[in-house]
Scaffold this motif. Structure first.
Motif, PDB file in Angstrom:
ATOM      1  N   TYR A   1      -4.401 -28.923 -35.015  1.00 26.90           N
ATOM      2  CA  TYR A   1      -4.734 -27.873 -34.050  1.00 26.90           C
ATOM      3  C   TYR A   1      -6.186 -28.009 -33.602  1.00 26.90           C
ATOM      4  N   ALA A   2      -7.073 -28.192 -34.588  1.00 25.48           N
ATOM      5  CA  ALA A   2      -8.495 -28.260 -34.268  1.00 25.48           C
ATOM      6  C   ALA A   2      -8.792 -29.450 -33.360  1.00 25.48           C
ATOM      7  N   LEU A   3      -8.124 -30.571 -33.589  1.00 28.58           N
ATOM      8  CA  LEU A   3      -8.364 -31.752 -32.746  1.00 28.58           C
ATOM      9  C   LEU A   3      -7.945 -31.477 -31.304  1.00 28.58           C
ATOM     10  N   ASP A   4      -6.833 -30.740 -31.146  1.00 33.68           N
ATOM     11  CA  ASP A   4      -6.347 -30.469 -29.795  1.00 33.68           C
ATOM     12  C   ASP A   4      -7.183 -29.425 -29.072  1.00 33.68           C
ATOM     13  N   HIS A   5      -7.773 -28.524 -29.807  1.00 38.18           N
ATOM     14  CA  HIS A   5      -8.448 -27.393 -29.165  1.00 38.18           C
ATOM     15  C   HIS A   5      -9.963 -27.449 -29.262  1.00 38.18           C
ATOM     16  N   MET A   6     -10.508 -28.602 -29.627  1.00 39.79           N
ATOM     17  CA  MET A   6     -11.952 -28.700 -29.763  1.00 39.79           C
ATOM     18  C   MET A   6     -12.636 -28.436 -28.434  1.00 39.79           C
ATOM     19  N   PRO A   7     -13.554 -27.463 -28.379  1.00 33.34           N
ATOM     20  CA  PRO A   7     -14.266 -27.240 -27.119  1.00 33.34           C
ATOM     21  C   PRO A   7     -15.270 -28.360 -26.858  1.00 33.34           C
ATOM     22  N   GLU A   8     -15.590 -28.560 -25.585  1.00 35.24           N
ATOM     23  CA  GLU A   8     -16.603 -29.556 -25.233  1.00 35.24           C
ATOM     24  C   GLU A   8     -17.991 -28.965 -25.474  1.00 35.24           C
ATOM     25  N   GLY A   9     -18.973 -29.819 -25.443  1.00 34.36           N
ATOM     26  CA  GLY A   9     -20.334 -29.290 -25.536  1.00 34.36           C
ATOM     27  C   GLY A   9     -21.170 -30.023 -26.554  1.00 34.36           C
ATOM     28  N   VAL A  10     -22.342 -29.452 -26.817  1.00 32.77           N
ATOM     29  CA  VAL A  10     -23.267 -30.105 -27.756  1.00 32.77           C
ATOM     30  C   VAL A  10     -22.767 -29.898 -29.176  1.00 32.77           C
ATOM     31  N   ILE A  11     -23.272 -30.710 -30.116  1.00 32.66           N
ATOM     32  CA  ILE A  11     -22.831 -30.561 -31.493  1.00 32.66           C
ATOM     33  C   ILE A  11     -23.918 -30.005 -32.401  1.00 32.66           C
ATOM     34  N   ARG A  12     -25.142 -29.903 -31.883  1.00 32.41           N
ATOM     35  CA  ARG A  12     -26.168 -29.287 -32.729  1.00 32.41           C
ATOM     36  C   ARG A  12     -27.263 -28.652 -31.889  1.00 32.41           C
ATOM     37  N   VAL A  13     -27.895 -27.652 -32.487  1.00 31.64           N
ATOM     38  CA  VAL A  13     -29.071 -27.069 -31.839  1.00 31.64           C
ATOM     39  C   VAL A  13     -30.276 -27.413 -32.700  1.00 31.64           C
ATOM     40  N   ARG A  14     -31.403 -27.551 -32.077  1.00 31.40           N
ATOM     41  CA  ARG A  14     -32.629 -27.861 -32.824  1.00 31.40           C
ATOM     42  C   ARG A  14     -33.125 -26.593 -33.508  1.00 31.40           C
ATOM     43  N   VAL A  15     -33.622 -26.751 -34.711  1.00 37.84           N
ATOM     44  CA  VAL A  15     -34.121 -25.575 -35.429  1.00 37.84           C
ATOM     45  C   VAL A  15     -35.548 -25.856 -35.905  1.00 37.84           C
ATOM     46  N   PRO A  16     -36.349 -24.783 -36.078  1.00 37.26           N
ATOM     47  CA  PRO A  16     -37.714 -24.994 -36.572  1.00 37.26           C
ATOM     48  C   PRO A  16     -37.717 -25.391 -38.042  1.00 37.26           C
ATOM     49  N   MET A  17     -38.805 -25.986 -38.503  1.00 37.55           N
ATOM     50  CA  MET A  17     -38.926 -26.403 -39.898  1.00 37.55           C
ATOM     51  C   MET A  17     -39.101 -25.212 -40.828  1.00 37.55           C
ATOM     52  N   LYS A  18     -39.860 -24.211 -40.327  1.00 34.80           N
ATOM     53  CA  LYS A  18     -40.169 -23.069 -41.183  1.00 34.80           C
ATOM     54  C   LYS A  18     -39.074 -22.022 -41.068  1.00 34.80           C
ATOM     55  N   VAL A  19     -38.670 -21.496 -42.196  1.00 32.54           N
ATOM     56  CA  VAL A  19     -37.599 -20.506 -42.201  1.00 32.54           C
ATOM     57  C   VAL A  19     -38.197 -19.143 -42.510  1.00 32.54           C
ATOM     58  N   PRO A  20     -37.920 -18.122 -41.666  1.00 30.26           N
ATOM     59  CA  PRO A  20     -38.510 -16.803 -41.906  1.00 30.26           C
ATOM     60  C   PRO A  20     -38.050 -16.200 -43.231  1.00 30.26           C
ATOM     61  N   LYS A  21     -38.851 -15.258 -43.709  1.00 27.17           N
ATOM     62  CA  LYS A  21     -38.567 -14.601 -44.973  1.00 27.17           C
ATOM     63  C   LYS A  21     -37.192 -13.950 -44.966  1.00 27.17           C
ATOM     64  N   GLY A  22     -36.520 -14.011 -46.076  1.00 21.07           N
ATOM     65  CA  GLY A  22     -35.232 -13.325 -46.126  1.00 21.07           C
ATOM     66  C   GLY A  22     -34.385 -13.786 -47.295  1.00 21.07           C
ATOM     67  N   GLU A  23     -33.246 -13.136 -47.428  1.00 24.36           N
ATOM     68  CA  GLU A  23     -32.304 -13.474 -48.494  1.00 24.36           C
ATOM     69  C   GLU A  23     -30.927 -13.574 -47.868  1.00 24.36           C
ATOM     70  N   VAL A  24     -30.123 -14.467 -48.406  1.00 23.02           N
ATOM     71  CA  VAL A  24     -28.791 -14.585 -47.814  1.00 23.02           C
ATOM     72  C   VAL A  24     -27.785 -15.099 -48.843  1.00 23.02           C
ATOM     73  N   VAL A  25     -26.557 -14.654 -48.710  1.00 23.91           N
ATOM     74  CA  VAL A  25     -25.466 -15.168 -49.536  1.00 23.91           C
ATOM     75  C   VAL A  25     -24.442 -15.775 -48.592  1.00 23.91           C
ATOM     76  N   SER A  26     -23.967 -16.959 -48.942  1.00 27.45           N
ATOM     77  CA  SER A  26     -23.001 -17.589 -48.056  1.00 27.45           C
ATOM     78  C   SER A  26     -21.794 -18.025 -48.876  1.00 27.45           C
ATOM     79  N   ARG A  27     -20.620 -17.879 -48.306  1.00 25.50           N
ATOM     80  CA  ARG A  27     -19.392 -18.200 -49.048  1.00 25.50           C
ATOM     81  C   ARG A  27     -18.555 -19.215 -48.287  1.00 25.50           C
ATOM     82  N   VAL A  28     -17.933 -20.081 -49.045  1.00 27.83           N
ATOM     83  CA  VAL A  28     -17.078 -21.114 -48.455  1.00 27.83           C
ATOM     84  C   VAL A  28     -15.894 -21.313 -49.384  1.00 27.83           C
TER      85      VAL A  28
END
Ligand code: SF4
Lengths: 147, 389
Positions: B273-300
């Protein structure tokens, strides 16, 4: 060539020990034994017990907790014995250098006969490394001793 | 039959059943296991501390190397966490590529497990068959990313490599072949006496115990409980890609096999499904080196269950604290429960049944002395509770 040496180079038995690697090298070593690559066609057999093996294949950096166990397994192996370090971790500890619980590469603990670089090395590379080690043993090199 | 006295049998850290160092001390009474003491930490390298010493970009490679089998799950979790801290979102095409890679990895990991499980019960023919077919997935990985094991696809802000149109037919061809083989294995797992005799009714984990002991992933789903981060808290493009959460209520090793086999078939559908419905466009955005203060939890949802990463940043280029909770650690109390009361001969297959991954697990324990103590205490409690039965 003596009978023993002939037997040893014709069919070396390998024991595999992960000293703290990420598993990538381990699955590639196992993959080398499965039908596509079939390491067993060289007479090489993966053994479960150190007392039956001729070669110790080590993957991963040596962690502090596993260090003594590694030496113990090595000492249980009958002479002559050979060590093969598989993967960048086993060679130098990278990418886990500077980790507080990592002692370093395998050669900080044991004498290593063959190194297979890569993260993880492809099964072909592992087979090549083992074949080169067999060649080395045939020519009468290889350490077979503890550091 | 009880013999009155018990014998202690140590297993590991080097043992033929698993490819990784783990040590278990079993107390047996005749043929029955009455006590299990897991001793972990042989694989502990101190990765969490190492996270603090490296920059965010370097950490992608470190996260990848927490585990070789579920490397993509770790990097997905890591990059998601940092993206949230930065307040950026991966472009839609990147999110689809993440799904494709994650599902390919699930197939690779589950296939590996089916092989190992077959090997544990002495059914090496199946082991060799499955691993031969698993090479198809690895070939696809090599084509997409250039490496068989550490694909290094994720980066903060997207993915590093695109899936080109020319690759799509090749991926589909590989998946078609796999689908055929998997249907055959599904049939083998359900009908082959060699497997049923060793797996049916072995290593039982009741649904209530599974929830109480916080089992995760396929182990939990094989106890009939519907829980999957992909469905419950969708990340990447899982909110758009349809798939079913597989559950079975056999509660034993045999249903764990079924769950994993059927999950692979679901993954194949999701990738298609994902192969058939992949949208066009860029694959990455540029991000800054410094990460602002904060806390985060991520689940996978890693192949072995729910994976949790926690990050704390302090506004510099390096994280202040990083924490990983891998699924295997969550499954260890449940594993002890499964082993208790079972036969010694069933230990390897029950152990393998949760698909333990010590390299994932062992970087976290023992960092925090207090926590380590707390964990031991829980284990003792567990033992007191169940050992007397
Ligand atoms: S060399 Fe790479 S693949 Fe092998 S154990 Fe180390 S990190 Fe894992």
């Amino acid at each position: 060539m003596s009978l023993f040496k002939w037997a040893r180079t014709k069919s070396p038995w390998i024991i595999h020990f992960n000293t703290g690697g990420c598993n990538g090298c381990d699955i590639e070593l196992v993959a080398a034994l499965t039908p596509r690559f079939d390491l067993e066609r060289f007479g090489i057999l993966l053994e479960g017990s150190p007392r039956h093996s001729d070669m110790l294949a080590v993957t991963g950096p040596v962690t502090l907790q596993v260090k003594d166990r590694l030496v113990r397994i090595y000492e249980q192996m009958p002479e002559p014995k050979h060590v093969i370090a598989i993967g960048t971790c086993a060679i130098s500890g990278a990418p886990f250098q500077e980790c507080y619980n990592v002692h370093g590469g395998i050669d900080t603990v044991l004498l290593v006969d063959a190194y297979v670089p890569g993260c993880p090395p492809k099964p072909e590379a592992i087979i090549d490394g083992i074949a080169k080690l067999i060649q080395k043993i045939k020519e009468g090199e290889g350490h077979g001793k503890r550091k | 039959m009880s013999y009155g006295s018990t014998i202690k049998v140590p297993l590991g850290p080097q043992h033929p059943a698993l490819k990784e160092p783990g040590n278990f001390l079993f107390e047996v009474d005749g043929e029955t296991v009455v006590d299990v003491k897991p001793r972990i930490g042989y694989n502990h390298r101190g990765v969490e501390k190492a996270f603090e010493l490296r920059t965010y970009i370097q950490n992608i490679y470190l996260a990848e190397r927490i585990c070789g089998i579920c490397s993509d799950a770790h990097t997905t979790c890591y990059t998601q966490a940092i993206e949230e801290l930065l307040g950026v979102e991966a472009p839609p095409r990147a999110r689809y590529i993440r799904v494709i890679i994650a599902e390919l990895e699930r197939i690779q990991s589950h296939a590996l497990w089916v092989g190992i499980a077959a090997h544990e019960i002495g059914f090496d023919t199946l082991f060799m068959y499955v691993w031969r077919d698993r090479e198809t997935v690895l070939d696809l990985f090599e084509m997409i990313s250039g490496n068989r094991i550490h694909y290094a696809m994720n980066t903060i802000g997207g993915v590093r490599r695109d899936i080109h149109a020319a690759m799509v037919p090749k991926i589909k061809k590989g998946l078609d072949f796999l689908e055929k083989r998997l249907k055959y294995y599904l049939d083998v797992v359900q009908t082959e006496q060699t497997i049923l005799k060793r797996a049916a009714g072995v290593g039982v984990l009741k649904p209530k115990d599974a929830v109480d002991l916080c089992a995760l992933g396929p182990t939990l789903r094989a106890s009939g409980i519907n829980n999957d981060v992909r469905a419950d808290d969708p990340y990447a493009a899982y909110d758009e890609v349809p798939f079913n959460v597989i559950t079975h209520d056999g509660c034993d090793v045999s249903s764990r096999m079924l769950v994993r086999c059927e999950e692979m078939l679901e993954s194949i559908k999701a990738i298609g499904y994902a192969l058939d419905h992949m949208p066009e466009g860029v694959i990455r955005v540029r991000v800054p080196m410094k990460v602002p203060k904060g806390e985060v939890v991520s689940r996978v949802e890693a192949p072995r269950g729910e994976l949790i990463h926690y990050a704390k940043s302090n506004g510099t280029t390096k994280p202040e604290r990083y924490k990983v909770r891998s699924p295997t650690l969550g499954n260890i109390p449940a594993l002890c429960k499964m082993l208790l009361g079972g036969y010694v001969a069933d230990i390897p297959i029950v152990l393998a049944g949760i698909d333990p991954c010590f390299s994932c697990m062992d970087r976290m324990a023992f960092v925090d002395v207090k926590k380590n103590k707390g964990w031991n205490w829980t284990m003792q409690q567990l033992r007191r509770k169940y050992a007397k039965k």
